[in-house]
Design an enzyme around this catalytic site. Structure first.
Site, short mmCIF file in Angstrom:
data_model
loop_
_atom_site.label_atom_id
_atom_site.label_comp_id
_atom_site.label_asym_id
_atom_site.label_seq_id
_atom_site.Cartn_x
_atom_site.Cartn_y
_atom_site.Cartn_z
N HIS A 213 -17.14 32.77 1.08
CA HIS A 213 -16.67 31.80 0.08
C HIS A 213 -15.27 32.16 -0.42
O HIS A 213 -14.99 32.13 -1.61
CB HIS A 213 -17.66 31.69 -1.06
CG HIS A 213 -19.02 31.25 -0.63
ND1 HIS A 213 -19.27 29.98 -0.13
CD2 HIS A 213 -20.20 31.91 -0.58
CE1 HIS A 213 -20.55 29.89 0.18
NE2 HIS A 213 -21.14 31.04 -0.08
N LYS B 75 0.57 -2.44 14.65
CA LYS B 75 -0.07 -3.70 14.31
C LYS B 75 -0.94 -4.18 15.47
O LYS B 75 -2.06 -4.68 15.26
CB LYS B 75 0.97 -4.75 13.96
CG LYS B 75 0.37 -6.13 13.68
CD LYS B 75 1.43 -7.14 13.25
CE LYS B 75 0.79 -8.50 12.97
NZ LYS B 75 1.77 -9.49 12.47
#
Length: 516
Positions: free
Chosen positions: A278, A140
């Site tokens: 690929h 936080k």
């Protein structure tokens, strides 16, 4: 953006001590004051390092069997106070609360305890309260505090401390805070699941399991307009010896290359070299040397090899490097490189050279899909010669059986629908990603002939069964003499009959290898 902040104090409270020692030593070298608890405090003291017990800071001992150690204003005040807020500075001075700039916590192993089959009492005691609270507090207040939320991040912390000499900037702290909230979210979800809590479905897939890992941004995604990140520790798997940063597409191809080469052993005489484009192999061969294997692999499709990803399971020597150096390629991966090879390969600064470390990859696959995530086991079934079940009168020869196993390994790692043609441990051609198996076969035959290969005596592998006998008929006319497929079609008998009538050998495996 705020100016860099020097880490002057740190609170360490961890369950796993693996690889913690280098971080502790570095913090002390940089003059950081250490606070710690229980086992972590003892670990630091055994390293001969000075450390202040949290009990000394708070004035209260650890109580309730260790359930309450750090839950105190002097701890959380030091983490949460906003350095730029005057009232906060006044209050911490009034109450004698020291600043804490770094919080390093590794939570109790709740999920591991559940997986071990432990009883409920033991499981409940592994619900970390103080650790989660420390992480959330530090995350936080990321504008002032750096938070490290798992042992998987120790290496990233050490690298950050060294590179920036004990300073952090806002981007660093924000990134580590994001990881911390991901860790605590996953932790709470695991507890909720154990206790039977029902969680409302989310329109976004839950990726906390991955976002808790170390991460780094990539230049872009599959295309330049897409953002991308990698979650994980590439440094544990590869040592990058040369070249630019790996891109998203590089990583996808490297993953496919590693999966493919893992199918092949590293025994003498079984050196394998593969070239991928690929995610599909455009060339792969097994030979007695890396140089010979590369030359055979390259011959399968010299055009597609341009700009490919190369991988071998053997050391790259000078002779092999000389051959490879003639090709423009993106990435070369090997378990070792001879100095003579590096002298040749490192002459081009953007060429990525990766030394693969002996680290196993996971056995699960995940993919975001629709509004969720699908998960499956990896396809880890690899057929051996003994798994080939002859279904025709003519059986394949020993050499053909060996080639059938080779071609199956390649087919398993090629996009469906696929047909693979091979001979003498070398890919001749493959039909890749076709909507029709017949089209995949025709593509493979056309490519093999375009590369100058004679198909007489070659073998054919299919990733799935033949719904009709047309594929074995086309293969026979092209010169194929042995076929392997899973079997399972209601018309298997038609394909078997054609093979028997024309002298082809065909074997079934009973295992389909779709890849999408």
């Amino acid at each position: 953006m705020s100016s860099p902040k020097k880490i002057e104090s740190a609170l360490l409270s961890v369950y796993h001590k693996d690889n913690l020692a280098p971080v502790v030593r570095l913090l002390r070298e940089q003059g950081v004051k250490l606070y710690s608890t229980g086992g972590t405090q003892s670990f630091i003291e055994q390293l001969g390092m000075e450390v202040t017990a949290v009990e000394h800071l708070t004035g209260h001992p650890s109580i309730l069997g260790g359930r309450v150690k750090t839950l105190h204003p002097k701890v959380f005040g030091g983490i949460l106070y906003r350095r730029e807020v005057a009232d906060d500075r006044t209050q911490v001075a009034e109450y004698g609360i020291p600043a804490i700039d770094l919080v390093l916590v590794d939570l109790y192993p709740f999920e591991e305890t559940v997986a071990s089959g432990a009883g409920e009492e033991d499981v409940i005691e592994q619900i970390d309260i103080g650790g989660v609270s420390l992480l959330r507090a530090a995350a936080k207040n990321y504008r002032d505090v750096l938070v490290v939320s798992s042992r998987a991040q120790y290496g990233a912390l050490e690298e950050l401390l060294r590179d920036k000499e004990g300073f952090t900037d806002l981007a660093d702290r924000r990134e580590f805070a994001q990881r911390a909230f991901a860790v605590t979210a996953r932790y709470d979800a695991a507890i909720g699941q154990y206790l039977g809590a029902e969680v409302a479905p989310s329109p976004e897939p839950d990726l906390t399991r991955f976002r808790a890992l170390p991460s780094r941004p990539l230049r872009y995604g599959e295309n330049p307009h897409q953002q991308a990140r990698f979650y994980g520790d590439l440094g544990a798997m590869f040592e990058q010896l040369n070249g630019k940063e790996l891109s998203y597409n590089n990583l996808v191809d490297v993953d496919a290359a590693v999966a493919l080469i893992n199918e092949f052993g590293d025994a003498p005489g079984e050196t394998t070299f593969a070239i991928l484009k690929h995610t599909n192999a455009c060339g792969i061969a097994t030979a007695t040397t890396a140089r010979e294997a590369y030359r055979k692999a390259f011959a399968a499709d010299p055009v597609s090899a341009f700009g490919g990803v190369l991988i071998t399971n053997a050391e790259v020597d000078g002779a092999t490097a000389g051959e490879v150096n003639q090709l423009f390629f993106e990435v070369l991966i090997a378990p070792a490189f001879h100095p003579d090879a590096l002298e040749v390969l490192l002459t081009k600064k953007n060429r990525i050279i990766l030394r693969r470390k002996p680290v196993a990859t996971g056995n699960e696959q995940f993919k975001t899909l629709l509004n969720g995530v699908i998960e499956q086991d990896k396809d880890l079934t690899t057929e051996k010669i003994g798994d080939l079940r002859p279904v025709t009168r003519k059986e394949p020869s020993d050499a053909e059986r060996k080639d059938l196993v080779f071609s199956l390994k390649v087919a398993k790692h090629t996009k469906s629908n696929t047909i693979v043609l091979a001979r003498k441990g070398c890919l001749l051609a493959s039909g890749v990603g076709q909507t029709s198996r017949v089209d995949a076969l025709k593509q493979a035959i056309e490519k093999a002939r375009a590369s100058g290969f004679e198909l007489q005596g070659a073998v054919m592998a299919s990733d799935a069964f033949f719904p009709f006998p047309d594929c074995v008929e086309i293969a026979h006319r092209a010169g194929i003499t042995a076929v392997v497929q899973p079997g399972g079609s209601i018309k298997d008998a038609d394909s078997i009959r054609y093979c028997d009538d024309h002298g082809l050998a065909m074997v079934f495996t009973g295992i389909r290898h779709f890849k999408h």
